[in-house]
Write a protein that holds these residues in place. Structure first.
Motif, PDB file in Angstrom:
ATOM      1  N   LEU A 114      -2.076  17.483   6.751  1.00 42.54           N
ATOM      2  CA  LEU A 114      -0.947  17.575   7.675  1.00 42.54           C
ATOM      3  C   LEU A 114      -1.142  18.740   8.634  1.00 42.54           C
ATOM      4  CD1 LEU A 114       2.147  16.983   5.356  1.00 42.54           C
ATOM      5  CD2 LEU A 114       1.202  15.421   7.044  1.00 42.54           C
ATOM      6  N   GLY A 148       2.451   6.330   6.595  1.00 41.39           N
ATOM      7  CA  GLY A 148       3.014   5.005   6.852  1.00 41.39           C
ATOM      8  C   GLY A 148       1.996   3.890   6.709  1.00 41.39           C
ATOM      9  N   GLY A 149       0.812   4.212   6.200  1.00 39.37           N
ATOM     10  CA  GLY A 149      -0.224   3.188   6.003  1.00 39.37           C
ATOM     11  C   GLY A 149      -0.141   2.592   4.606  1.00 39.37           C
ATOM     12  N   ASN A 150      -1.098   1.722   4.288  1.00 42.09           N
ATOM     13  CA  ASN A 150      -1.080   1.072   2.975  1.00 42.09           C
ATOM     14  C   ASN A 150      -1.190   2.067   1.822  1.00 42.09           C
ATOM     15  OD1 ASN A 150      -0.644  -1.720   3.263  1.00 42.09           O
ATOM     16  ND2 ASN A 150      -2.631  -1.892   4.268  1.00 42.09           N
ATOM     17  N   THR A 151      -1.947   3.140   2.024  1.00 43.23           N
ATOM     18  CA  THR A 151      -2.087   4.118   0.940  1.00 43.23           C
ATOM     19  C   THR A 151      -0.731   4.728   0.618  1.00 43.23           C
ATOM     20  OG1 THR A 151      -4.332   4.588   1.630  1.00 43.23           O
ATOM     21  CG2 THR A 151      -3.309   6.210   0.190  1.00 43.23           C
ATOM     22  N   GLU A 154       1.547   2.136  -1.091  1.00 46.51           N
ATOM     23  CA  GLU A 154       1.160   1.850  -2.487  1.00 46.51           C
ATOM     24  C   GLU A 154       1.413   3.057  -3.391  1.00 46.51           C
ATOM     25  OE1 GLU A 154      -2.719   0.057  -2.699  1.00 46.51           O
ATOM     26  OE2 GLU A 154      -2.088  -1.588  -1.404  1.00 46.51           O
ATOM     27  N   HIS A 170       8.023   8.930   7.023  1.00 47.49           N
ATOM     28  CA  HIS A 170       7.058   8.412   8.006  1.00 47.49           C
ATOM     29  C   HIS A 170       7.458   8.885   9.398  1.00 47.49           C
ATOM     30  CE1 HIS A 170       4.184   6.048  10.013  1.00 47.49           C
ATOM     31  NE2 HIS A 170       4.932   4.989  10.265  1.00 47.49           N
ATOM     32  N   ARG A 171       6.460   9.126  10.232  1.00 46.77           N
ATOM     33  CA  ARG A 171       6.765   9.712  11.544  1.00 46.77           C
ATOM     34  C   ARG A 171       7.290   8.691  12.559  1.00 46.77           C
ATOM     35  NH1 ARG A 171       0.649  11.419  13.469  1.00 46.77           N
ATOM     36  NH2 ARG A 171      -0.229   9.324  13.569  1.00 46.77           N
ATOM     37  N   ARG A 172       7.163   7.382  12.244  1.00 40.55           N
ATOM     38  CA  ARG A 172       7.684   6.356  13.155  1.00 40.55           C
ATOM     39  C   ARG A 172       8.766   5.538  12.433  1.00 40.55           C
ATOM     40  NH1 ARG A 172       4.089   2.419  14.755  1.00 40.55           N
ATOM     41  NH2 ARG A 172       2.677   2.820  13.015  1.00 40.55           N
ATOM     42  N   ARG A 176       2.736   1.062   9.269  1.00 39.56           N
ATOM     43  CA  ARG A 176       1.450   0.487   9.616  1.00 39.56           C
ATOM     44  C   ARG A 176       0.964  -0.437   8.477  1.00 39.56           C
ATOM     45  NH1 ARG A 176      -2.712   2.394  12.844  1.00 39.56           N
ATOM     46  NH2 ARG A 176      -1.441   4.081  13.603  1.00 39.56           N
ATOM     47  N   ASN A 198       8.824  14.203  10.407  1.00 40.84           N
ATOM     48  CA  ASN A 198       7.605  14.857   9.935  1.00 40.84           C
ATOM     49  C   ASN A 198       7.945  15.954   8.939  1.00 40.84           C
ATOM     50  OD1 ASN A 198       5.175  13.852  11.401  1.00 40.84           O
ATOM     51  ND2 ASN A 198       6.476  14.309  13.170  1.00 40.84           N
ATOM     52  N   ALA A 231      -0.425  11.202   2.270  1.00 43.82           N
ATOM     53  CA  ALA A 231      -1.283  10.008   2.409  1.00 43.82           C
ATOM     54  C   ALA A 231      -1.334   9.618   3.881  1.00 43.82           C
ATOM     55  CB  ALA A 231      -0.722   8.881   1.554  1.00 43.82           C
ATOM     56  N   VAL A 232      -1.939  10.497   4.671  1.00 44.75           N
ATOM     57  CA  VAL A 232      -1.970  10.265   6.126  1.00 44.75           C
ATOM     58  C   VAL A 232      -3.377   9.883   6.597  1.00 44.75           C
ATOM     59  CG1 VAL A 232       0.052  11.712   6.590  1.00 44.75           C
ATOM     60  CG2 VAL A 232      -2.230  12.755   6.623  1.00 44.75           C
ATOM     61  N   GLY A 233      -4.130   9.264   5.693  1.00 43.16           N
ATOM     62  CA  GLY A 233      -5.459   8.775   6.065  1.00 43.16           C
ATOM     63  C   GLY A 233      -6.570   9.650   5.509  1.00 43.16           C
ATOM     64  N   HIS A 250     -12.920   2.299  10.703  1.00 42.00           N
ATOM     65  CA  HIS A 250     -12.377   3.559  10.181  1.00 42.00           C
ATOM     66  C   HIS A 250     -13.491   4.549   9.830  1.00 42.00           C
ATOM     67  CE1 HIS A 250      -8.509   1.630  10.030  1.00 42.00           C
ATOM     68  NE2 HIS A 250      -9.024   0.657   9.310  1.00 42.00           N
TER      69      HIS A 250
HETATM   70  P1  NAP Z   1      -4.000   4.715   7.703  1.00 38.63           P
HETATM   71  O1  NAP Z   1      -3.838   3.229   7.644  1.00 38.63           O
HETATM   72  O2  NAP Z   1      -4.857   5.310   8.755  1.00 38.63           O
HETATM   73  O3  NAP Z   1      -2.530   5.312   7.810  1.00 38.63           O
HETATM   74  C1  NAP Z   1      -2.321   6.674   7.959  1.00 38.63           C
HETATM   75  C2  NAP Z   1      -0.822   6.866   8.136  1.00 38.63           C
HETATM   76  O4  NAP Z   1      -0.574   8.250   8.202  1.00 38.63           O
HETATM   77  C3  NAP Z   1      -0.267   6.219   9.415  1.00 38.63           C
HETATM   78  O5  NAP Z   1       0.963   5.621   9.144  1.00 38.63           O
HETATM   79  C4  NAP Z   1      -0.105   7.416  10.340  1.00 38.63           C
HETATM   80  O6  NAP Z   1       0.989   7.301  11.196  1.00 38.63           O
HETATM   81  C5  NAP Z   1       0.163   8.544   9.384  1.00 38.63           C
HETATM   82  N1  NAP Z   1      -0.324   9.818   9.878  1.00 38.63           N
HETATM   83  C6  NAP Z   1      -1.555  10.136  10.339  1.00 38.63           C
HETATM   84  N2  NAP Z   1      -1.607  11.441  10.645  1.00 38.63           N
HETATM   85  C7  NAP Z   1      -0.388  11.956  10.375  1.00 38.63           C
HETATM   86  C8  NAP Z   1       0.192  13.242  10.481  1.00 38.63           C
HETATM   87  N3  NAP Z   1      -0.530  14.282  10.922  1.00 38.63           N
HETATM   88  N4  NAP Z   1       1.490  13.404  10.127  1.00 38.63           N
HETATM   89  C9  NAP Z   1       2.214  12.351   9.675  1.00 38.63           C
HETATM   90  N5  NAP Z   1       1.732  11.107   9.536  1.00 38.63           N
HETATM   91  C10 NAP Z   1       0.442  10.916   9.885  1.00 38.63           C
HETATM   92  O7  NAP Z   1      -4.574   5.338   6.327  1.00 38.63           O
HETATM   93  P2  NAP Z   1      -4.476   4.798   4.827  1.00 38.63           P
HETATM   94  O8  NAP Z   1      -3.090   4.406   4.506  1.00 38.63           O
HETATM   95  O9  NAP Z   1      -5.139   5.827   3.982  1.00 38.63           O
HETATM   96  O10 NAP Z   1      -5.378   3.497   4.834  1.00 38.63           O
HETATM   97  C11 NAP Z   1      -6.746   3.551   5.274  1.00 38.63           C
HETATM   98  C12 NAP Z   1      -7.308   2.135   5.320  1.00 38.63           C
HETATM   99  O11 NAP Z   1      -7.410   1.634   3.984  1.00 38.63           O
HETATM  100  C13 NAP Z   1      -6.393   1.168   6.078  1.00 38.63           C
HETATM  101  O12 NAP Z   1      -7.164   0.215   6.724  1.00 38.63           O
HETATM  102  C14 NAP Z   1      -5.597   0.538   4.980  1.00 38.63           C
HETATM  103  O13 NAP Z   1      -5.068  -0.748   5.320  1.00 38.63           O
HETATM  104  C15 NAP Z   1      -6.657   0.434   3.888  1.00 38.63           C
HETATM  105  N6  NAP Z   1      -6.004   0.348   2.573  1.00 38.63           N
HETATM  106  C16 NAP Z   1      -5.844  -0.890   2.065  1.00 38.63           C
HETATM  107  C17 NAP Z   1      -5.231  -1.048   0.847  1.00 38.63           C
HETATM  108  C18 NAP Z   1      -5.071  -2.428   0.316  1.00 38.63           C
HETATM  109  O14 NAP Z   1      -5.513  -3.358   0.980  1.00 38.63           O
HETATM  110  N7  NAP Z   1      -4.469  -2.620  -0.838  1.00 38.63           N
HETATM  111  C19 NAP Z   1      -4.740   0.059   0.154  1.00 38.63           C
HETATM  112  C20 NAP Z   1      -4.896   1.332   0.704  1.00 38.63           C
HETATM  113  C21 NAP Z   1      -5.527   1.454   1.935  1.00 38.63           C
HETATM  114  P3  NAP Z   1       1.045   6.216  12.402  1.00 38.63           P
HETATM  115  O15 NAP Z   1       1.327   4.900  11.737  1.00 38.63           O
HETATM  116  O16 NAP Z   1       2.150   6.708  13.244  1.00 38.63           O
HETATM  117  O17 NAP Z   1      -0.298   6.293  13.049  1.00 38.63           O
END
Ligand code: NAP
Length: 303
Positions: A114, A148-151, A154, A170-172, A176, A198, A231-233, A250
């Motif tokens: 963060l 806000g992503g899948n991580t 979940e 989530h910031r929005r 996602r 945030n 869990a922001v990626g 990614h």
């Molecule tokens: P992600 O999809 O990149 O999502 C990151 C989230 O964090 C987004 O919602 C983003 O907001 C938010 N974010 C990023 N920087 C931030 C900050 N500085 N402050 C606040 N919020 C912030 O990452 P992920 O969830 O780790 O997933 C990574 C990939 O793995 C994705 O393709 C995902 O679909 C996949 N995955 C799949 C599964 C599954 O299929 N079961 C499970 C886990 C992950 P914004 O939305 O505003 O950008």
């Protein structure tokens, strides 16, 4: 010339070195920082088979010693490039160039931060980047998940079966991650959604006590929580291979369970490849598979 150069001395890379040495291969492990990778930040591992409790540091040290005792050379140099020639591969570090018959990319992925004060200091003291690893420490406690992503979705779902209350921040105003998981989350009665916001401050003495949450119009709210799951990626550490190795959008190496990359003789193991579960046990599993595939490749190419 080495048989196998492993890039990265985390659980995947060190396990690959162990398997490669047990197959009598000449092995070099190159590591830019310290051995162990991300697991050294985990205070207590409870989900690795056999060991009921072990610290990340002890786990990494045992693995490092096991690889060394079996005869792996482990050198602390930063890899800046790799090259694929017809007869051999080259690994270029900040100090020199090494030659090998095969390469295993085991550089892992780093959690996106963060970027707020005390985030690093409170790791393991209320801050976590992994609900599967640390969720069990928050039984009947109050936690928050940010992202806000899948991580994030979940992790919130997983934590809702353990914690008393889960705030999902989530910031929005839309996620996602998948609609289906959002629906599942909404069926839970202990999850509170906080949109357009945030986390702006972490308040702690020894451990995290509360967080400041700021919404889009600048209003702040103090939430008393026991744990914050960020869990922001993630950021896979593949930047130095991108010239020749195929990555997804990614930045993860395109490879399946056999750990083969697009280049014959170059394999990938651990968190830097596409995979559905990034855990210690899946990283060490990849290390075993990648090393076995590298040994097979050497055998075939020497026929
Ligand atoms: P992600 O999809 O990149 O999502 C990151 C989230 O964090 C987004 O919602 C983003 O907001 C938010 N974010 C990023 N920087 C931030 C900050 N500085 N402050 C606040 N919020 C912030 O990452 P992920 O969830 O780790 O997933 C990574 C990939 O793995 C994705 O393709 C995902 O679909 C996949 N995955 C799949 C599964 C599954 O299929 N079961 C499970 C886990 C992950 P914004 O939305 O505003 O950008």
């Amino acid at each position: 010339m080495y048989d196998i150069i492993v890039i990265g001395a985390g659980p995947a890379g060190l396990t690959a070195a162990i398997y490669a040495r047990r197959a009598s291969k000449k092995v070099l492990v190159l590591e830019a920082k310290t051995y162990g990778g991300q697991i050294v930040n985990t205070l207590d591992i409870e989900n690795y088979p056999v060991e009921r409790h072990i610290s990340g540091f002890d786990f990494a040290t045992k693995l490092y010693n096991q690889a060394k005792d079996l005869g792996a050379e482990i050198v602390f140099e930063k890899v800046i490039d790799i090259k694929n020639n017809d007869e051999f591969k080259e690994v270029i570090t900040n100090k020199q160039t090494y030659k090998a018959k095969t390469i295993i990319l085991a550089t892992g992925a780093d959690n996106r931060k963060l970027g707020i004060d005390n985030e690093d200091k409170l790791l393991g003291k209320g801050i976590s980047y992994c609900a599967t690893c640390d969720g069990a420490f928050y039984k009947n406690k109050i936690v928050a998940v940010v992202g806000g992503g899948n991580t994030a979705l979940e992790e919130a779902l997983y934590l809702s079966d353990i914690a008393s209350t889960v705030y999902l921040i989530h910031r929005r105003d839309e996620f996602r991650g998948s609609d289906r998981t959002v629906k599942d989350l909404k069926k839970k009665n202990n999850i509170e959604f906080i949109y357009n916001s945030n986390v702006t401050k972490l308040n702690a003495n020894e451990t995290l006590e509360s967080i400041e949450v700021t919404n889009k119009v600048g209003q702040t709210n103090n939430l008393e929580i026991d744990g914050l799951f960020i869990a922001v990626g993630r950021i896979p550490e593949n930047q130095n291979f991108a010239k020749i190795i195929e990555l997804d959008e990614h930045g993860y190496v395109k490879a399946g369970e056999d750990c083969h990359t697009n280049i014959p003789g170059i394999f990938v193991a651990g968190d830097n490849r596409i995979k559905s579960l990034r855990q210690l046990v899946t990283a060490t599993s990849d290390g075993a598979v990648a090393a076995t595939e590298a040994v097979k490749y050497i055998r075939e190419s020497e026929k």
